[in-house]
Motif scaffolding. Structure first.
Motif, PDB file in Angstrom:
ATOM      1  N   GLY A  53       0.814  -1.210   0.000  1.00  0.00           N
ATOM      2  CA  GLY A  53       0.000   0.000   0.000  1.00  0.00           C
ATOM      3  C   GLY A  53       0.843   1.253   0.000  1.00  0.00           C
ATOM      4  N   ASN A  54       0.515   2.185   0.892  1.00  0.00           N
ATOM      5  CA  ASN A  54       1.220   3.473   0.944  1.00  0.00           C
ATOM      6  C   ASN A  54       2.466   3.429   1.823  1.00  0.00           C
ATOM      7  OD1 ASN A  54      -0.704   4.622  -0.693  1.00  0.00           O
ATOM      8  ND2 ASN A  54      -1.966   5.320   1.020  1.00  0.00           N
ATOM      9  N   THR A  55       2.760   2.292   2.396  1.00  0.00           N
ATOM     10  CA  THR A  55       3.915   2.173   3.288  1.00  0.00           C
ATOM     11  C   THR A  55       5.207   2.290   2.474  1.00  0.00           C
ATOM     12  OG1 THR A  55       2.638   0.634   4.628  1.00  0.00           O
ATOM     13  CG2 THR A  55       4.984   0.736   5.054  1.00  0.00           C
ATOM     14  N   LYS A  56       6.152   3.062   2.992  1.00  0.00           N
ATOM     15  CA  LYS A  56       7.446   3.187   2.318  1.00  0.00           C
ATOM     16  C   LYS A  56       8.158   1.839   2.343  1.00  0.00           C
ATOM     17  CE  LYS A  56       8.501   7.997   3.332  1.00  0.00           C
ATOM     18  NZ  LYS A  56       9.495   8.882   3.949  1.00  0.00           N
ATOM     19  N   MET A  57       8.978   1.605   1.332  1.00  0.00           N
ATOM     20  CA  MET A  57       9.696   0.338   1.260  1.00  0.00           C
ATOM     21  C   MET A  57      10.657   0.184   2.436  1.00  0.00           C
ATOM     22  SD  MET A  57      11.949  -1.663  -1.573  1.00  0.00           S
ATOM     23  CE  MET A  57      10.696  -1.630  -2.743  1.00  0.00           C
TER      24      MET A  57
END
Length: 99
Positions: A53-57
């Protein structure tokens, strides 16, 4: 030295390492459990990498690393506690049956 002699020494070396791993697994069963848990968590983290989703890698990778380390540290801790239990609780009962 021929090619067949070369491969036979490699296979005997692999067999001896496999037998060493099996022997160590019997002595301390929590080591392969920790290794398996580590591999499972890393595999799950790689699988979930697509649907993060929108979570940073970087945040996703840090969470995966922390979970994998917790699995290994937990397995090592349980292994140490189990060996201490065998050493200090079970062994004294076997040596002194009057208690």
């Amino acid at each position: 030295m021929t090619m067949s002699e070369d491969t036979s020494s490699w296979s005997s070396e692999r067999e001896s390492q496999a037998s060493k791993l099996i022997q160590k697994s019997k002595e301390s069963p929590f080591v392969p459990i920790g290794m398996t848990g580590f591999a499972a968590i890393v595999g799950l983290g790689l699988y979930k990498l697509r649907t993060r989703g929108n979570t940073k890698m970087s945040v996703h990778l840090i969470h995966t690393r922390v979970a994998a380390q917790a699995c290994v540290v937990g397995a090592v801790t349980f292994g140490v506690l189990y060996s201490m239990y065998k050493e200090y609780v079970v062994k004294p009962r076997e040596t002194n049956p009057s208690k």
